[in-house]
Motif scaffolding. Structure first.
Motif, PDB file in Angstrom:
ATOM      1  N   THR A   1      -1.434  64.403  32.200  1.00 40.13           N
ATOM      2  CA  THR A   1      -2.565  63.735  32.841  1.00 40.13           C
ATOM      3  C   THR A   1      -3.677  63.455  31.839  1.00 40.13           C
ATOM      4  O   THR A   1      -4.212  62.337  31.776  1.00 40.13           O
ATOM      5  CB  THR A   1      -3.110  64.591  34.000  1.00 40.13           C
ATOM      6  OG1 THR A   1      -2.064  64.850  34.937  1.00 40.13           O
ATOM      7  CG2 THR A   1      -4.243  63.871  34.710  1.00 40.13           C
TER       8      THR A   1
ATOM      9  N   ARG B   1     -14.425  56.104  37.843  1.00 39.52           N
ATOM     10  CA  ARG B   1     -14.024  54.709  37.664  1.00 39.52           C
ATOM     11  C   ARG B   1     -15.211  53.775  37.848  1.00 39.52           C
ATOM     12  O   ARG B   1     -15.381  52.811  37.113  1.00 39.52           O
ATOM     13  CB  ARG B   1     -12.908  54.363  38.657  1.00 39.52           C
ATOM     14  CG  ARG B   1     -12.185  53.070  38.340  1.00 39.52           C
ATOM     15  CD  ARG B   1     -11.120  52.764  39.375  1.00 39.52           C
ATOM     16  NE  ARG B   1     -10.155  53.848  39.471  1.00 39.52           N
ATOM     17  CZ  ARG B   1      -9.962  54.566  40.562  1.00 39.52           C
ATOM     18  NH1 ARG B   1     -10.695  54.321  41.649  1.00 39.52           N
ATOM     19  NH2 ARG B   1      -9.080  55.520  40.592  1.00 39.52           N
TER      20      ARG B   1
ATOM     21  N   SER C   1      -4.972  59.844  30.150  1.00 41.90           N
ATOM     22  CA  SER C   1      -6.384  59.507  30.243  1.00 41.90           C
ATOM     23  C   SER C   1      -6.985  59.235  28.865  1.00 41.90           C
ATOM     24  O   SER C   1      -7.832  58.349  28.706  1.00 41.90           O
ATOM     25  CB  SER C   1      -7.144  60.633  30.947  1.00 41.90           C
ATOM     26  OG  SER C   1      -8.487  60.289  31.143  1.00 41.90           O
TER      27      SER C   1
ATOM     28  N   CYS D   1     -12.793  60.386  28.919  1.00 44.18           N
ATOM     29  CA  CYS D   1     -11.595  60.719  29.701  1.00 44.18           C
ATOM     30  C   CYS D   1     -11.806  61.974  30.531  1.00 44.18           C
ATOM     31  O   CYS D   1     -10.830  62.640  30.906  1.00 44.18           O
ATOM     32  CB  CYS D   1     -10.387  60.885  28.784  1.00 44.18           C
ATOM     33  SG  CYS D   1     -10.447  62.370  27.766  1.00 44.18           S
TER      34      CYS D   1
ATOM     35  N   ALA E   1     -12.031  60.598  41.067  1.00 45.96           N
ATOM     36  CA  ALA E   1     -11.483  59.450  40.341  1.00 45.96           C
ATOM     37  C   ALA E   1     -12.275  58.179  40.632  1.00 45.96           C
ATOM     38  O   ALA E   1     -12.552  57.388  39.716  1.00 45.96           O
ATOM     39  CB  ALA E   1     -10.014  59.260  40.728  1.00 45.96           C
TER      40      ALA E   1
ATOM     41  N   THR F   1      -9.170  65.496  37.147  1.00 46.32           N
ATOM     42  CA  THR F   1      -8.051  65.183  38.041  1.00 46.32           C
ATOM     43  C   THR F   1      -6.879  66.129  37.798  1.00 46.32           C
ATOM     44  O   THR F   1      -6.261  66.629  38.743  1.00 46.32           O
ATOM     45  CB  THR F   1      -7.600  63.729  37.842  1.00 46.32           C
ATOM     46  OG1 THR F   1      -8.703  62.852  38.099  1.00 46.32           O
ATOM     47  CG2 THR F   1      -6.462  63.386  38.790  1.00 46.32           C
TER      48      THR F   1
ATOM     49  N   ASP G   1     -12.563  62.208  33.488  1.00 51.24           N
ATOM     50  CA  ASP G   1     -11.941  62.048  34.810  1.00 51.24           C
ATOM     51  C   ASP G   1     -10.512  62.538  34.809  1.00 51.24           C
ATOM     52  O   ASP G   1     -10.047  63.126  35.789  1.00 51.24           O
ATOM     53  CB  ASP G   1     -12.007  60.589  35.262  1.00 51.24           C
ATOM     54  CG  ASP G   1     -11.349  59.649  34.261  1.00 51.24           C
ATOM     55  OD1 ASP G   1     -11.322  59.994  33.060  1.00 51.24           O
ATOM     56  OD2 ASP G   1     -10.875  58.579  34.681  1.00 51.24           O
ATOM     57  N   GLY G   2      -9.787  62.323  33.707  1.00 50.99           N
ATOM     58  CA  GLY G   2      -8.409  62.804  33.624  1.00 50.99           C
ATOM     59  C   GLY G   2      -8.337  64.311  33.588  1.00 50.99           C
ATOM     60  O   GLY G   2      -7.447  64.920  34.190  1.00 50.99           O
TER      61      GLY G   2
ATOM     62  N   THR H   1      -6.482  55.722  27.643  1.00 54.21           N
ATOM     63  CA  THR H   1      -7.267  54.658  28.262  1.00 54.21           C
ATOM     64  C   THR H   1      -8.607  54.426  27.558  1.00 54.21           C
ATOM     65  O   THR H   1      -9.268  53.415  27.830  1.00 54.21           O
ATOM     66  CB  THR H   1      -7.543  54.991  29.747  1.00 54.21           C
ATOM     67  OG1 THR H   1      -8.327  56.190  29.833  1.00 54.21           O
ATOM     68  CG2 THR H   1      -6.235  55.188  30.505  1.00 54.21           C
TER      69      THR H   1
END
Length: 287
Positions: free
Chosen positions: A158, A282, A162, A193, A278, A199, A195-196, A165
């Motif tokens: 995960t 985003r 991320s 990253c 997320a 998450t 958020d990754g 990206t």
């Protein structure tokens, strides 16, 4: 005429496929809703304050799941404290430092393979490795270490996806300003990253909550009420293990459904939190 008949057949096929997809969607949604409603209906009525705030007492003929709730929290905290640094560190190395693409591909393939191994096998390996070889005996710590192996591929993959990206231009701009490799990762890549990481953490909590087979072999099924450090050294059952014991061994289906309802609510809360987190990150990236 031939073109018209072909268009008619094509429309029929498309309509049939849409109908089949609609039926499949409706069946899936109906099954999920039935499961949620059935478990909550059977379980919520049996949840009481006494059940949540006491420990079992066979002398008083009392059933309480407070030790199981605390053991679940202990296992979550201990597992995340170990798996997060390992998973995030491995993802950073594979994405930012590793130059051997073949080695990276092998490690990624191994992580994906580990994700598909049944948890009962992890429990067997954890029992032989942590409980016997390392001498931890049946304990929450042995169960937590086993769950570290279970959740490590999820965290690593995960966070790794991320990290990919984050635009390469961000790194190049930081390098152009004279920043070193680690400074770029710490101040530019990781904030991009986060958020990754969050998450992956939330998904791991959900996996830990739902795990039972691996913990049956390693953590045991005692309903003892202990503090954090003492509890990690002792055997104890989490909510999922307690659910199995009350339903299968003791035949206390009312208590089993109450625990199932609690786990269902926690799962819904975790999935909702993951979605909101997320969406939040985003939206911030788009701004």
């Amino acid at each position: 005429m031939e073109h018209s008949s072909f268009s008619t057949r094509r429309r029929l096929r498309i309509g049939l496929l849409r109908a089949l997809m609609g039926v499949a969607t409706a069946l899936t949604a109906a099954l999920v809703l039935f499961l949620i409603v059935y478990v909550l209906t059977k379980g919520l009525a049996n949840i009481t304050w006494e059940l949540l705030s006491t420990k079992p007492s066979y002398l008083r003929n009392r059933i309480g799941i407070l030790p199981d709730i605390l053991n679940t929290l202990y296992v979550i905290v201990a597992t995340l404290a170990i798996v997060l640094p390992l998973g995030v560190g491995a993802a950073i190395y594979l994405t930012e430092y590793a130059s051997n693409k073949k080695l990276v591909a092998v490690i990624e393939y191994a992580a994906e393979t580990l994700s598909g191994i049944p948890s009962i096998i992890y429990g067997l390996v954890g029992m032989l490795c942590f409980c016997q070889f390392f001498g931890l005996q049946t304990s929450l710590l042995a169960g937590s270490l086993t769950l570290v192996i279970v959740n490590l591929p999820t965290i690593m993959r995960t966070v790794q996806e991320s990290l990919k990206t984050v635009p390469q231009s961000y790194r190049e701009g930081a390098f152009g300003l004279g920043a070193g490799k680690w400074r770029v990762i710490r101040t530019v890549v990781l904030p991009g990253c986060v958020d990754g990481v969050i998450t992956g953490c939330i998904l791991s909590i959900g996996r830990i909550l739902g795990e039972s087979a691996a913990l049956l072999f390693t953590a045991g099924f005692a309903h003892a009420l202990n503090g954090f450090f003492e509890g990690l050294k002792s055997a104890g059952s989490t909510l999922t293990v307690a659910l199995y014991m009350y339903a299968k061994v003791q035949g206390e289906f009312d208590v089993a459904f109450a625990i199932a309802a609690i786990l269902m609510l926690l799962t819904i809360l975790i999935n909702t939190t993951a979605t909101l987190v997320a969406r939040y990150f985003r939206r911030n990236k788009q701004l």
